[in-house]
Enzyme design. Structure first.
Site, PDB file in Angstrom:
ATOM      1  N   ASN A 134      83.465  17.736 -31.471  1.00  0.00           N
ATOM      2  CA  ASN A 134      84.634  16.843 -32.212  1.00  0.00           C
ATOM      3  C   ASN A 134      83.913  16.632 -33.523  1.00  0.00           C
ATOM      4  OD1 ASN A 134      84.304  13.631 -32.560  1.00  0.00           O
ATOM      5  ND2 ASN A 134      82.889  13.193 -30.680  1.00  0.00           N
ATOM      6  N   TRP A 135      84.710  16.419 -34.088  1.00  0.00           N
ATOM      7  CA  TRP A 135      83.699  16.441 -35.126  1.00  0.00           C
ATOM      8  C   TRP A 135      83.856  15.216 -36.383  1.00  0.00           C
ATOM      9  CZ3 TRP A 135      88.562  20.184 -38.166  1.00  0.00           C
ATOM     10  CH2 TRP A 135      88.611  21.363 -37.398  1.00  0.00           C
ATOM     11  N   LYS A 136      83.595  14.352 -35.564  1.00  0.00           N
ATOM     12  CA  LYS A 136      83.860  12.811 -35.462  1.00  0.00           C
ATOM     13  C   LYS A 136      84.214  12.496 -36.428  1.00  0.00           C
ATOM     14  CE  LYS A 136      79.251  12.827 -32.907  1.00  0.00           C
ATOM     15  NZ  LYS A 136      78.417  11.733 -32.715  1.00  0.00           N
ATOM     16  N   HIS A 183      83.102   7.357 -26.002  1.00  0.00           N
ATOM     17  CA  HIS A 183      82.241   8.316 -26.476  1.00  0.00           C
ATOM     18  C   HIS A 183      81.509   7.153 -26.582  1.00  0.00           C
ATOM     19  CE1 HIS A 183      80.267   9.960 -29.555  1.00  0.00           C
ATOM     20  NE2 HIS A 183      80.475  11.542 -28.933  1.00  0.00           N
ATOM     21  N   GLU A 195      79.717   5.999 -29.694  1.00  0.00           N
ATOM     22  CA  GLU A 195      79.827   5.396 -30.295  1.00  0.00           C
ATOM     23  C   GLU A 195      81.185   4.680 -30.498  1.00  0.00           C
ATOM     24  OE1 GLU A 195      79.954   8.895 -33.060  1.00  0.00           O
ATOM     25  OE2 GLU A 195      77.778   9.874 -32.329  1.00  0.00           O
ATOM     26  N   GLU A 252      76.830  12.517 -21.936  1.00  0.00           N
ATOM     27  CA  GLU A 252      76.013  12.182 -22.887  1.00  0.00           C
ATOM     28  C   GLU A 252      75.274  11.129 -23.485  1.00  0.00           C
ATOM     29  OE1 GLU A 252      78.957  14.561 -26.529  1.00  0.00           O
ATOM     30  OE2 GLU A 252      79.548  12.524 -26.639  1.00  0.00           O
ATOM     31  N   GLY A 271      73.108  13.354 -31.462  1.00  0.00           N
ATOM     32  CA  GLY A 271      73.166  13.166 -33.120  1.00  0.00           C
ATOM     33  C   GLY A 271      71.216  13.598 -33.870  1.00  0.00           C
ATOM     34  N   SER A 327      73.360  16.962 -28.554  1.00  0.00           N
ATOM     35  CA  SER A 327      72.690  17.844 -29.549  1.00  0.00           C
ATOM     36  C   SER A 327      72.497  19.507 -28.961  1.00  0.00           C
ATOM     37  CB  SER A 327      70.881  17.715 -29.553  1.00  0.00           C
ATOM     38  OG  SER A 327      71.064  16.217 -30.594  1.00  0.00           O
ATOM     39  N   GLY A 362      78.999  18.241 -31.683  1.00  0.00           N
ATOM     40  CA  GLY A 362      79.132  17.166 -32.546  1.00  0.00           C
ATOM     41  C   GLY A 362      78.054  18.071 -34.038  1.00  0.00           C
ATOM     42  N   GLY A 363      77.543  17.845 -34.214  1.00  0.00           N
ATOM     43  CA  GLY A 363      76.593  18.439 -35.358  1.00  0.00           C
ATOM     44  C   GLY A 363      77.299  20.062 -35.569  1.00  0.00           C
TER      45      GLY A 363
HETATM   46  C1  PEP Z   1      79.011  13.856 -29.703  1.00  0.00           C
HETATM   47  O1  PEP Z   1      78.967  13.146 -30.936  1.00  0.00           O
HETATM   48  O2  PEP Z   1      79.502  13.284 -28.806  1.00  0.00           O
HETATM   49  C2  PEP Z   1      77.716  14.905 -29.378  1.00  0.00           C
HETATM   50  C3  PEP Z   1      77.181  15.368 -28.320  1.00  0.00           C
HETATM   51  O3  PEP Z   1      77.229  15.437 -30.672  1.00  0.00           O
HETATM   52  P1  PEP Z   1      75.834  16.282 -31.321  1.00  0.00           P
HETATM   53  O4  PEP Z   1      76.154  17.328 -30.653  1.00  0.00           O
HETATM   54  O5  PEP Z   1      75.374  16.585 -32.654  1.00  0.00           O
HETATM   55  O6  PEP Z   1      74.617  15.904 -30.199  1.00  0.00           O
END
Ligand code: PEP
Length: 253
Positions: A9-11, A95, A97, A167, A173, A212, A233-234
């Protein structure tokens, strides 16, 4: 039995040049073997070019959000049919967010889930609790409410062509990862909730972990019985980091 799905997920990150480099790096480094697939979810403006670049490779493309409506006067929204039209296979819905920052309710997420499926796009339904909810002992209650909103409208059979991502909001994050045991407990609960309605659907549905996840912790998570991949994500923004997780998935098979 179930394949792994490793999804990035590049956001709201990237640009044309950086994205092209990232996709080229991922495509070039797809691990040998079978039993897993890779997915990248770029921001809307880059979807079509990433679809074109990934064509013919093992990398699939998905969106990060979608409208629950088919078409019409919904300024700024993107219809599920449009995603299918440009070659997207998946879309992330619900998600945390979007739930927290844009006020998406579980009912709206369920509508997006169904609209995506009606257009032939596989929804990735995100569910997860906040730290306060975990500390209050309400994790399962929160997950059930988010899941039941979809089960109640789309029905359990809809999960034959859907993915779930657990999640924990406190792990997204933050660098804090759920332990493999904490994640496994919730994944087993989710699968059990579906199994109350259909053992077959529950056994087949992919349940990803997100929060993470990185190369160093991926193997511990992916070797848990009910964890079928990751939503990342990251660590999806650098080819080598994403591929480290893909390699862990390829080895865990
Ligand atoms: C996400 O936003 O779906 C996610 C899992 O982010 P991260 O891996 O950065 O925690």
């Amino acid at each position: 039995m179930r394949d792994f799905l490793v999804a990035g997920n590049w956001k709201m990150n990237g640009n044309s040049t950086a994205n092209a480099e990232l996709v080229a790096g991922i495509v070039a480094g797809v691990p040998e073997g079978s039993g897993f697939s890779l997915l990248v979810c770029p921001p809307f403006p880059y979807l079509a070019s990433v679809v074109a670049q990934a064509q013919g490779s093992a990398v699939k493309v998905g969106a990060q959000n979608v409208s629950e409506h088919e078409s019409g006067a919904f300024t700024g929204e993107v219809a599920p049919g449009m995603l299918g039209d440009i070659g997207c296979d998946y879309v992330i819905v619900g998600h945390s967010e979007r739930r927290a920052m844009y006020g998406e309710t579980s009912a709206q997420v369920a509508a997006k889930f169904q609209a995506a499926q009606a257009a032939g796009i596989t929804p990735i339904l995100c569910v997860g609790e906040t730290l306060a909810e975990r500390e209050a002992g309400t994790t399962e209650m929160v997950i059930d409410e988010q899941l039941d909103a979809v089960l109640g409208t789309a029905g359990v059979d809809a999960f034959a062509t859907a993915v779930i991502a657990y999640e924990p909001v406190w792990a997204i994050g933050t660098g804090m990862t759920a332990t493999p045991e904490q994640a496994q407990d919730v994944h087993a609960h989710i699968r059990g909730r579906l199994a109350e309605q259909s053992a077959g659907i529950a056994a087949g549905v992919q349940i990803l972990y997100g929060g993470s996840m990185k190369g160093e912790n991926a193997a511990g998570l992916l070797t848990q019985r009910d964890i079928d991949g990751g939503l990342i994500g990251g660590a999806s923004l650098k080819a080598e980091d994403f591929l480290a997780i893909a390699n862990a998935a390829a080895q865990a098979k």
